[in-house]
Motif scaffolding. Structure first.
Motif, mmCIF file in Angstrom:
data_model
loop_
_atom_site.group_PDB
_atom_site.id
_atom_site.type_symbol
_atom_site.label_atom_id
_atom_site.label_comp_id
_atom_site.label_asym_id
_atom_site.label_seq_id
_atom_site.Cartn_x
_atom_site.Cartn_y
_atom_site.Cartn_z
ATOM 1 N N LEU A 1 8.368 4.426 11.755
ATOM 2 C CA LEU A 1 9.599 3.764 11.336
ATOM 3 C C LEU A 1 9.627 3.543 9.825
ATOM 4 C CD1 LEU A 1 10.003 1.201 14.246
ATOM 5 C CD2 LEU A 1 11.443 3.179 13.749
ATOM 6 N N ALA A 2 8.459 3.306 9.250
ATOM 7 C CA ALA A 2 8.416 3.066 7.807
ATOM 8 C C ALA A 2 8.608 4.363 7.028
ATOM 9 C CB ALA A 2 7.078 2.426 7.422
ATOM 10 N N ARG A 3 8.189 5.483 7.614
ATOM 11 C CA ARG A 3 8.211 6.735 6.859
ATOM 12 C C ARG A 3 9.424 7.592 7.125
ATOM 13 N NH1 ARG A 3 4.611 10.066 8.359
ATOM 14 N NH2 ARG A 3 4.020 11.122 6.471
ATOM 15 N N THR A 4 10.050 7.384 8.283
ATOM 16 C CA THR A 4 11.107 8.307 8.662
ATOM 17 C C THR A 4 12.269 8.223 7.685
ATOM 18 O OG1 THR A 4 12.568 9.037 10.408
ATOM 19 C CG2 THR A 4 12.252 6.675 10.199
ATOM 20 N N THR A 5 12.918 9.351 7.485
ATOM 21 C CA THR A 5 14.072 9.373 6.605
ATOM 22 C C THR A 5 15.343 9.614 7.398
ATOM 23 O OG1 THR A 5 13.608 11.709 6.246
ATOM 24 C CG2 THR A 5 12.831 10.173 4.562
ATOM 25 N N LEU B 1 3.063 1.990 0.739
ATOM 26 C CA LEU B 1 3.084 3.359 1.236
ATOM 27 C C LEU B 1 4.171 4.133 0.505
ATOM 28 C CD1 LEU B 1 1.428 4.682 3.398
ATOM 29 C CD2 LEU B 1 3.312 4.320 4.980
ATOM 30 N N ASP B 2 3.800 5.247 -0.110
ATOM 31 C CA ASP B 2 4.764 6.053 -0.834
ATOM 32 C C ASP B 2 4.554 7.498 -0.386
ATOM 33 O OD1 ASP B 2 6.191 7.534 -2.606
ATOM 34 O OD2 ASP B 2 5.257 6.739 -4.417
ATOM 35 N N PRO B 3 5.585 8.113 0.173
ATOM 36 C CA PRO B 3 5.404 9.481 0.683
ATOM 37 C C PRO B 3 4.886 10.431 -0.393
ATOM 38 C CG PRO B 3 7.720 8.811 0.708
ATOM 39 C CD PRO B 3 6.927 7.594 0.420
ATOM 40 N N VAL C 1 -3.209 6.768 3.708
ATOM 41 C CA VAL C 1 -2.274 5.931 4.472
ATOM 42 C C VAL C 1 -2.961 4.676 5.000
ATOM 43 C CG1 VAL C 1 -0.776 5.861 6.483
ATOM 44 C CG2 VAL C 1 -0.861 7.911 5.069
ATOM 45 N N LEU C 2 -4.103 4.867 5.623
ATOM 46 C CA LEU C 2 -4.787 3.733 6.235
ATOM 47 C C LEU C 2 -5.154 2.644 5.217
ATOM 48 C CD1 LEU C 2 -5.258 3.266 9.180
ATOM 49 C CD2 LEU C 2 -7.610 4.028 8.916
ATOM 50 N N ALA D 1 2.147 9.625 -8.875
ATOM 51 C CA ALA D 1 1.586 9.481 -7.533
ATOM 52 C C ALA D 1 0.077 9.306 -7.565
ATOM 53 C CB ALA D 1 1.975 10.684 -6.657
ATOM 54 N N LEU D 2 -0.391 8.451 -8.465
ATOM 55 C CA LEU D 2 -1.822 8.149 -8.487
ATOM 56 C C LEU D 2 -2.131 7.216 -7.325
ATOM 57 C CD1 LEU D 2 -2.352 7.569 -12.310
ATOM 58 C CD2 LEU D 2 -2.799 9.640 -10.968
ATOM 59 N N PHE D 3 -3.319 7.373 -6.734
ATOM 60 C CA PHE D 3 -3.685 6.520 -5.612
ATOM 61 C C PHE D 3 -4.008 5.122 -6.133
ATOM 62 C CE2 PHE D 3 -5.300 10.837 -4.313
ATOM 63 C CZ PHE D 3 -4.174 11.133 -3.561
ATOM 64 N N PRO D 4 -3.202 4.140 -5.753
ATOM 65 C CA PRO D 4 -3.401 2.810 -6.342
ATOM 66 C C PRO D 4 -4.692 2.158 -5.872
ATOM 67 C CG PRO D 4 -1.719 2.733 -4.635
ATOM 68 C CD PRO D 4 -2.097 4.175 -4.811
#
Lengths: 362, 319, 413
Positions: B119-123, B205-207, B228-229, C112-115
Motif C-alpha cells: 500500500l505504501a509503494r503502489t502507484t 521509503l523512497d522507490p 527496504v527492511l 538516492a543515497l542510502f540514508p
C-alpha cells in the motif's frame, strides 16, 4: 515563550480542584434518590437486572403497582450484575443513586455489613410474614425476591437421551461437548450440589467436589461460552451445559424446545436474588411499599408465571404447568439442597478462586 | 474496571465546562505565555480529571485490604501486593498476557508488513480505496468481529465444517475456546492498526532508493533485506508497540473466544472486580499492568534508539 | 527512422556532414526504436528513439521537462521496461536483462543515497552485491572516494553532507563497480550555480580519467554543450537531432533545436534560388523587411517558404553608418547585462525585430531610437528546416513548413 511551569501547574491544580468539588456536588444531586416533584408524585429508583428480567418485571410487577399507587413512580435502572450495584452504591453512600436494589444473596450480606442497605420496617412490609423459609434472609434486611436454581441444559436436537443426573455430565457421550461457566455463582452452587451427592458437608470440605470437577475438565469445550451459555446450547456449539433454570426455561420457549433445562434428580441449589432498601433513601416509605408489593402473592404469581422464578410468597400458586418447571415443583422442593448464603458469602471468593486455579487453569 | 467509572463520568461531565473559566482574561498584562497557559489548561484539566484522577483512585485502592465477601478495609498496606506477587497464579496470568501479546504482535506484523509495503509503494490510482479497504474492519466493533471469528473457528464453524465435509478431519479441530482462537482473532483485529501505523511510518521509503540498489546489482531479496527492511524498521517497531500494548490490555477477544481458559490481566482484573468483588486485588493487577506498559515503553525506546543508531545510522560497508 | 543497414540514427546525417562522429556500428551503447507508453496516459513518453554512443564517449540527452529524456535513461538502466525497441551494449541485446544484472552505474537526480549507511557504506554497496572480497572492497572504496576527493569523509553520515558532497558520493557509488555504462540523471540540477560549474568540470574530468561510456540527461543547454562529446536533443519523445555540440548549436536541424539550444532569431523567408557559399550548400532567400540574403544550408525549391536562423551574438550593429550594413534598423530597447549589451532592433520601417547581443566595451552603446546599420558575417545566417518532424522521417531538411509555422514576429528571444 516565557512559560512558568510552576505557576501553570499551580493554577491547573487549583482549577481542577475546584472543578472536582463542583462535580462531586453535581453528581450527588443529579440522579436517583426519591425526589418528589411539585405534584406530590414520588419517584422510586429501582436497580434491577437488564434484559428479559427487566421486561418481565416491569410488565408483571411495576406496572400493576403503579396503577394501584398513582402517587408513586418506579424508575427502573438496568444493571449488569450485583457487583455493579455494589460499586454504584459504594460510590454514592451519602446521597444514594437508588432507593431499591436487587442483589444476589451471595453479595447482599457484604452490602448489609457496609451499611449500604437499611433494615426493613416490618410494619411497612407486612408480606414478610408470608415468605417461604428460603426467602427469609438476613434478619431485618431485604428478603428474597426470586428463587431460581442451577439446571443442566441440553440441546434436544443433538442429544437423544436427556441427562437426568449431575453424574450425566461425566458421561463420555458429552466429552468435548460441554459448556461449564462455573467461575462464578454457578460454580459455587455446583460445588455444593456435588458435595451433597458425594456425601460431604460443603461447610467442612469441598476438596472431593473440586476433585470431581477436575475429572470433568478435559472434556469441557468451554468454560466461558459466548455470548452466553443458553445461546451456545441453542446453536449446537455445545450439547450440554449448566445454567440457571429460569433463563433456561425462557430459552426453551423461545427456541421452540431446542434448549431444555433439566432439574437433576439429586436436587439442586437455589439461587436467590434479594430486594433491598438502600440506606439513606429519601423515599424509604414508598420504597418499602413497593418491596411489600413485590413479594406479595399477587406479584409473585404474575412474575413467576411469566419468568419461571419460583415464588418467595407461600401463598403464591403458580400455574401447575409453570410450577413443574421451577424449583417450586414438589419433586424439587423435597430435594432442595440447603445453603446458608450469609455463611457462603465469606467463602465465595475462595471457592471461585479454587475453581479457576484447580479446575479450569490446570 | 467499573470501579473507575464514577471518576471517569464526573471527569467528562465537567471537562467541557472548564473552557470558559480558563479563557476569562485575568487582570494585569496578558502575555503570550499566559495565553499558552490558558490554551493548555482545558486539555490539562480534562486529562487530569479523566485520566489522572481515576488512576490515583485505582492506585489508592491497591493499598486497601480486601475482606472476605467483597468488603474493603480502608488502610494503607502492601499486603495485597505481597499476596498477589507471591501467588503463582498471577504470575501465570502475567506470563500468559505477555505470551499472547508477543504471539499476536509477531503474527500481526508478519501479515501486515507485506500489505503495508504494497500500500505504501503502489502507484495505482486505487491506492486510496485500497487503504480504506484495509482499515474498514475498524468500522466494525471488535466484539462483532470476534463473534465472526467464533462462527468461523468454532466446532460448528466454517473451517471445521468444511474440513469435515471434505474428509480431511474426523473430529473438529480446537480452533476456538483456547489460546489459538484468541491469537487468530486478535491478529485480524489488530491488523488494520498495524497497517495504518506502518504506512505512515514508512516515510523514509523512497522507490528511488530501491532503483538505486537495483542499479548497483541488488536483486529483489537483497533490496528488501538491505534497503527496504532497515528503512521501514522504525515503522514496524511502532506498529509492534501499538499492537503489543493493545494486546496486553485486550479484554474482549480473550474473554469471548478464550473459552474461559485464557487468563490474561484484563480478564483477571474484570473477574477480580466483578465476580470476586476483590477490588484491592483488581487494583493491584491494574498497577501491574501499568508497570508492564512502562516496561514495554522502555524496551521500545531502547529498540528504537538501537535501530536509529546501529541500523539507520552507523552501519557501513566495512563494519 | 534508422538506416536499416547500420542502425545509425539518421538525424545525425541530417545536420552533421563534416563532423567526425564515429561510425555507429562501433557504438558501445545503442538504442533502437525505444518506445515507452504508459497505460492510461495519452500519447507515449518516448516515441521511438534510436541513437548510438561510441565507447568512452559522453552523450548528453538534452530536452525540456517532459520530453522523455529521463524515461529514456531509465530504459537504458533497466529501471523502466520499454514498450518496444531494444537496448544494446557491445552489440548484445540487454533489453530483457533486469537492472541488477545490467552492470550500469546510475546517478539519480535526487542522488538516492542510502540514508541508513555512511559514505563508505553507500560506495561499498555495489561491491557487496558483487561479492567482492573485503580487502579489495575496502581498497576500491578508498580509491573511488579519492577519485571524487571525499576520502576524508568515509565515515560521515549521508545526511551530514552538503549537496555537492552527496553528488560526489553518488558518483563514486556508481563508478566503484566499474560499470560498462555510466548514467547520470540531471546530475547537477540540485546544486547551486557556482557548485554546478565546479561539478561540471569534475564530472568531465572523472569521465575522461575513467573512460567510461557515459550518458547524462539534462535540460540545461550549457551543461550539455560544455560537457558532452555528443548531444541528443529530445522533443516530445522524439530525437530531434544528434550531433556534436557545435553541430547542434551551429547547424540546428529543426526549429525546435534552434530555439531550445541558445538564443535565436528565426525569420520567415522564401527561397529565391539555390546558391553556393564556399563548400557548403546555401540559398538566396527573400526575408520580408530585410530583402535578399544568403543563408547556409540545404535549400528547398525556389518559391518554398523557409526559416532563417540568426544567432543574436552573430549580428553586428553600426551606429555610425546606418546604411552601411545589410539593412537599416532602429534600436527599440537596450539592456546592459555586464558582459554584453542586449538590444532589440526593428529592421527597416516595418520589418522583423531582431535580438542582438554585443560584447560590452566593444562599442559605444546605442540608445533606444538610434538608427543603426545591421549586418552579419557571411555564413551567420542559416536555413532551418521549418517543419517539425512528423512520423519517422528524419530527412526533414527539405524544409517547407506549414503556414502556421511562419511566425509573423519574425524573431524569437
Amino acid at each position: 515563550m516565557p512559560l512558568r511551569p510552576r505557576a501553570l501547574a499551580v493554577s491547573a491544580g487549583l482549577l481542577s480542584g475546584a472543578l472536582l468539588l463542583t462535580s462531586c456536588a453535581g453528581s450527588a444531586t443529579a440522579p436517583g434518590g426519591g425526589a418528589a416533584d411539585g405534584s406530590g408524585r414520588q419517584t422510586v429508583t429501582f436497580m434491577g437486572f437488564f434484559g428479559t428480567f427487566q421486561d418481565s418485571f416491569t410488565k408483571t410487577v411495576i406496572e400493576p403497582f403503579e396503577d394501584a399507587n398513582p402517587d408513586i413512580e418506579i424508575e427502573y435502572v438496568p444493571i449488569q450484575n450485583s457487583a455493579e450495584v455494589l460499586a454504584k452504591l459504594r460510590a454514592s453512600k451519602e446521597r444514594p443513586v437508588a432507593d431499591i436494589a436487587l442483589m444476589d444473596s451471595s453479595v447482599a450480606p457484604t452490602a448489609n455489613e457496609e451499611g449500604l442497605f437499611a433494615e426493613l420496617d416490618p410494619a411497612l412490609v407486612p408480606n414478610l410474614e408470608e415468605l417461604v423459609d428460603a426467602a427469609r434472609l438476613q434478619d431485618g434486611y431485604g428478603p428474597g425476591l426470586t428463587l431460581d436454581s442451577l439446571s443442566i441444559l441440553y440441546n434436544s436436537d443433538r442429544v437423544a437421551e436427556a441427562p437426568t443426573s449431575w453424574d450425566d455430565l461425566w458421561d463420555e457421550r458429552f466429552e468435548g461437548r460441554l459448556a461449564m461457566p462455573i467461575a462464578d455463582t454457578r460454580g459455587v452452587a455446583l460445588l455444593i450440589a456435588l458435595s451433597d451427592i458425594l456425601g460431604v458437608d460443603h461447610q467442612e470440605d469441598i476438596d472431593p467436589a473440586i476433585e470431581r470437577l477436575r475429572e470433568l475438565a478435559p472434556g469441557v469445550q468451554t468454560w466461558q461460552p459466548s455470548p452466553d451459555v443458553y445461546t451456545s446450547v441453542q446453536s449446537g456449539e455445545v450439547d450440554v451445559a449448566v445454567g440457571w433454570n429460569a433463563r433456561g426455561q425462557f430459552y426453551q420457549d423461545s427456541s421452540d424446545g431446542t434448549v431444555v433445562p433439566v432439574l437433576p434428580e439429586e436436587g439442586t441449589v437455589q439461587q436467590i436474588n434479594s430486594i433491598n432498601l438502600v440506606n439513606n433513601s429519601p423515599a424509604a416509605d414508598a420504597a418499602q411499599k413497593f418491596i411489600d408489593y413485590a413479594i406479595s402473592a399477587e406479584a409473585q404469581k404474575a412474575f413467576g408465571d411469566d419468568a419461571y422464578y419460583a415464588p418467595v410468597n407461600e401463598n403464591a400458586e403458580l400455574d401447575p404447568e409453570v410450577a413443574e418447571r421451577t424449583t417450586a415443583s414438589e419433586a424439587q422442593q423435597d430435594k432442595q439442597i440447603a445453603v446458608d448464603w450469609s455463611w457462603l458469602t465469606t467463602r465465595y471468593t475462595a471457592w471461585v478462586d479454587r475453581i479457576k486455579r484447580e479446575v479450569i487453569g490446570d | 474496571m467499573s470501579a473507575a467509572a464514577p471518576g471517569t463520568e464526573t471527569g467528562s461531565d465537567t471537562g467541557s465546562t472548564t473552557a470558559p473559566g480558563a479563557e476569562r482574561p485575568a487582570p494585569g498584562r496578558w502575555t503570550p505565555g499566559r495565553t499558552a497557559a490558558a490554551l493548555l489548561l482545558p486539555g490539562l484539566v480534562a486529562l487530569l480529571l479523566t485520566y489522572a484522577m481515576p488512576l490515583v483512585w485505582v492506585a489508592r485502592m491497591a493499598f486497601n485490604e480486601p475482606l472476605p465477601g467483597g468488603a474493603i478495609r480502608q488502610t494503607l498496606t502492601l499486603g495485597t501486593f505481597a499476596d498477589v506477587l507471591t501467588d503463582g497464579h498471577y504470575w501465570r496470568v502475567i506470563w500468559q498476557t505477555v505470551e499472547l501479546g508477543a504471539l499476536v504482535t509477531v503474527f500481526t506484523l508478519l501479515l501486515s508488513y507485506p500489505l503495508a509495503l504494497f500500500l505504501a509503494r503502489t502507484t495505482t490510482r486505487w491506492r486510496g480505496l485500497l487503504i480504506a479497504l484495509a482499515v474498514t474492519p475498524l468500522l466494525i466493533s471488535s466484539v462483532a468481529r470476534t463473534f465472526g471469528w467464533m462462527a468461523i473457528l468454532g466446532n460448528q464453524g466454517v473451517v471445521n465444517k468444511t474440513l469435515q465435509s471434505v474428509g480431511i478431519i474426523d473430529t473438529p479441530l480446537q480452533l476456538a475456546n483456547n489460546l489459538t482462537g484468541v491469537v487468530i482473532a486478535s491478529t485480524e483485529i489488530y491488523m488494520p492498526f498495524a497497517i495504518l501505523v506502518m504506512i505512515s511510518g514508512f516515510g523514509r521509503l523512497d522507490p528511488e532508493l530501491e532503483r538505486a540498489a537495483a542499479s548497483l546489482g541488488a536483486g529483489r531479496l537483497a533490496v528488501l533485506r538491505r534497503v527496504v527492511l532497515p528503512l521501514t524498521l522504525p515503522g514496524v517497531l511502532t506498529a509492534g508497540l501499538l499492537v503489543f500494548v493493545l494486546s496486553l490490555s485486550g479484554y474482549v477477544t480473550p474473554r469471548l473466544i478464550g473459552g474461559g481458559r485464557v487468563f490474561v490481566l484484563a480478564t483477571e482484573i474484570y473477574d477480580e472486580a466483578i465476580t470476586a468483588l476483590n477490588w484491592p486485588v483488581a487494583a493491584v493487577l491494574s498497577m501491574l499492568l501499568l508497570v508492564l506498559f512502562g516496561l514495554v515503553i522502555v524496551v521500545y525506546t531502547r529498540l528504537q534508539r538501537f535501530v536509529e543508531r546501529r541500523i539507520l545510522g552507523e552501519r557501513g560497508a566495512a563494519s | 527512422m534508422t538506416d536499416p543497414t547500420t542502425g545509425v540514427p539518421s538525424p545525425t546525417a541530417a545536420g552533421a556532414g563534416a563532423a567526425g562522429a564515429p561510425a555507429a556500428d562501433e557504438g558501445h551503447l545503442v538504442l533502437r526504436d525505444l518506445v515507452k507508453t504508459y497505460p492510461g496516459r495519452h500519447g507515449a513518453a518516448v516515441r521511438g528513439v534510436s541513437l548510438s554512443v561510441p565507447r568512452g564517449a559522453m552523450l548528453a540527452v538534452l530536452g525540456p521537462s517532459g520530453c522523455g529524456k529521463s524515461t529514456t535513461l531509465r530504459m537504458i538502466a533497466g529501471l523502466v521496461a520499454p514498450s518496444a525497441g531494444s537496448v544494446l551494449v557491445d552489440g548484445k541485446d540487454v533489453t530483457g536483462t533486469p537492472a541488477h544484472h545490467r552492470d550500469m552505474g546510475v546517478v539519480f537526480q535526487s542522488y538516492a543515497l542510502f540514508p541508513h549507511m555512511d559514505v563508505a557504506g553507500n560506495v561499498a554497496f555495489g561491491l557487496e552485491m558483487r561479492k567482492v572480497p573485503r580487502p579489495e572492497r575496502e581498497r576500491r572504496v578508498t580509491e573511488a572516494l579519492e577519485l571524487v576527493r571525499l576520502d576524508h569523509l568515509a565515515r560521515r553520515r549521508v545526511s551530514q553532507l552538503s549537496g555537492g558532497q552527496q553528488q560526489r558520493v553518488a558518483l563514486a557509488r556508481a563508478l566503484v563497480v566499474r560499470p560498462t555504462v555510466l548514467l547520470l540523471d540531471e546530475p547537477l540540477s540540485n546544486l547551486d550555480a557556482q557548485l554546478r560549474t565546479t561539478m561540471r568540470e569534475e564530472i568531465r574530468r572523472i569521465q575522461q580519467e575513467t573512460g567510461i561510456t557515459t550518458v547524462f540527461v539534462t535540460h540545461d543547454q550549457h551543461e550539455a554543450l560544455s560537457m558532452a562529446d555528443r548531444v541528443a536533443v529530445l522533443h516530445e519523445g522524439r530525437l530531434e537531432q544528434l550531433g556534436t555540440p557545435q553541430e547542434i548549436y551551429e547547424r540546428p536541424a529543426s526549429r525546435f533545436t534552434a530555439e531550445f539550444v541558445g538564443r535565436a532569431n528565426l525569420l520567415p523567408a522564401t527561397v529565391v534560388a539555390a546558391a553556393s557559399a564556399g563548400e557548403a550548400a546555401a540559398a538566396e532567400v527573400e526575408v520580408p523587411g530585410i530583402g535578399r540574403i544568403t543563408a547556409q544550408g540545404a535549400s528547398p525549391a525556389p518559391g518554398e517558404p523557409v526559416t532563417v536562423l540568426l544567432r543574436p551574438h552573430r549580428v553586428v550593429l553600426d551606429a555610425h553608418d546606418p546604411d552601411g550594413g545589410i539593412a537599416r534598423g532602429t534600436v527599440l530597447t537596450a539592456g546592459y547585462t555586464g558582459e554584453t549589451v542586449a538590444y532589440r532592433v526593428r529592421v527597416g520601417g516595418s520589418g522583423p525585430e531582431l535580438d542582438v547581443e554585443l560584447p560590452s566595451g566593444s562599442h559605444r552603446p546605442s540608445a533606444p531610437g538610434a538608427e543603426v546599420g545591421v549586418s552579419w558575417q557571411q555564413g551567420a545566417a542559416r536555413l532551418v528546416p521549418a517543419a517539425p518532424r512528423s512520423g519517422g522521417d528524419a530527412e526533414a531538411a527539405d524544409g517547407g513548413g506549414p503556414a502556421g509555422d511562419r511566425d509573423p514576429r519574425g524573431g524569437a528571444a
